[in-house]
Design a protein around this motif. Structure first.
Motif, PDB file in Angstrom:
ATOM      1  N   UNK A 156     -11.230  -4.334   9.608  1.00 31.08           N
ATOM      2  CA  UNK A 156     -11.276  -3.675  10.915  1.00 31.08           C
ATOM      3  C   UNK A 156     -12.572  -2.899  11.111  1.00 31.08           C
ATOM      4  N   UNK A 157     -12.964  -2.157  10.085  1.00 34.90           N
ATOM      5  CA  UNK A 157     -14.192  -1.364  10.167  1.00 34.90           C
ATOM      6  C   UNK A 157     -15.407  -2.267  10.386  1.00 34.90           C
ATOM      7  N   UNK A 158     -15.484  -3.353   9.641  1.00 39.28           N
ATOM      8  CA  UNK A 158     -16.628  -4.257   9.770  1.00 39.28           C
ATOM      9  C   UNK A 158     -16.602  -4.981  11.113  1.00 39.28           C
ATOM     10  N   UNK A 159     -15.410  -5.328  11.600  1.00 39.13           N
ATOM     11  CA  UNK A 159     -15.292  -5.988  12.893  1.00 39.13           C
ATOM     12  C   UNK A 159     -15.793  -5.056  14.010  1.00 39.13           C
ATOM     13  N   UNK A 160     -15.398  -3.789  13.947  1.00 40.87           N
ATOM     14  CA  UNK A 160     -15.885  -2.823  14.935  1.00 40.87           C
ATOM     15  C   UNK A 160     -17.393  -2.643  14.840  1.00 40.87           C
ATOM     16  N   UNK A 161     -17.909  -2.661  13.622  1.00 39.58           N
ATOM     17  CA  UNK A 161     -19.352  -2.544  13.418  1.00 39.58           C
ATOM     18  C   UNK A 161     -20.081  -3.743  14.036  1.00 39.58           C
ATOM     19  N   UNK A 162     -19.509  -4.932  13.893  1.00 35.16           N
ATOM     20  CA  UNK A 162     -20.115  -6.121  14.502  1.00 35.16           C
ATOM     21  C   UNK A 162     -20.085  -6.036  16.029  1.00 35.16           C
TER      22      UNK A 162
END
Length: 186
Positions: free
Chosen positions: A103-109
């Motif tokens: 989730x964190x990486x998806x939001x970062x993308x």
């Protein structure tokens, strides 16, 4: 989740702990030995009368070689069950941690994609400012510094776009690493 090495390892650890628990459960049973004896003998009143073995003797008995209550084995079995529960808790914790990382990486993308859109808009604005500065300079309405400043803003916008694209590419690889798909496995 199935492509993560940690999840696969924890599943193997749980299977091994379950195997050990079943062995410990089997060890709770007492050690019983069934003893079967057979013998031939002869009876005689005097030593000279015993000429052959004409009688048979059979005996069967059960022998217990250790503590019947098996307290140490029961304690070991309980400890093995606790170990299985702990490994299952670790597995659930690891899955939650991976979900959080995804989730964190998806939001970062998504943020990186938004930054790229903003930088592209800044490049269009910079190109428009440069065109306006060149027209003004050509007609004598502005000096050379206005053109240089517009070119500088355009170059900064292009550099910022390149930085955002690099961040997006790195974020994509980080997401693949988190998902366990970055390096293919057999």
């Amino acid at each position: 989740m199935g492509k993560r090495v940690e999840i696969e390892q924890l599943n193997q650890d749980i299977a091994e702990a379950n195997r050990k628990a079943s062995i410990m459960k089997h060890n709770i049973l007492p050690d019983l030995d069934l003893v079967f004896n057979y013998g031939r003998y002869a009876t005689a009143d005097t030593l000279h009368q015993a000429t052959g073995f004409n009688h048979s003797r059979y005996s069967i008995s059960l022998q217990v070689g250790s503590d019947i209550s098996r307290t140490a084995e029961k304690a070991a079995y309980e400890q093995s069950l606790i170990a299985v529960k702990a490994l299952r808790t670790d597995l659930e914790s690891k899955k939650e941690n991976i979900s959080w990382q995804v989730r964190k990486q998806w939001l970062s993308l998504q943020e990186a994609a938004t930054r790229m859109d903003i930088r592209k808009a800044q490049i269009k604005t910079g190109e428009a400012k440069l065109a306006l500065a060149e027209v003004k300079f050509a007609h004598g309405m502005a000096d050379n510094f206005d053109v240089i400043e517009a070119e500088k803003e355009l170059q900064n916008a292009r550099a910022n776009l390149l930085d955002a694209e690099i961040s997006y590419a790195i974020g994509t690889y980080n997401l693949k690493a988190i998902l366990g798909t970055l390096v293919p496995r057999n």
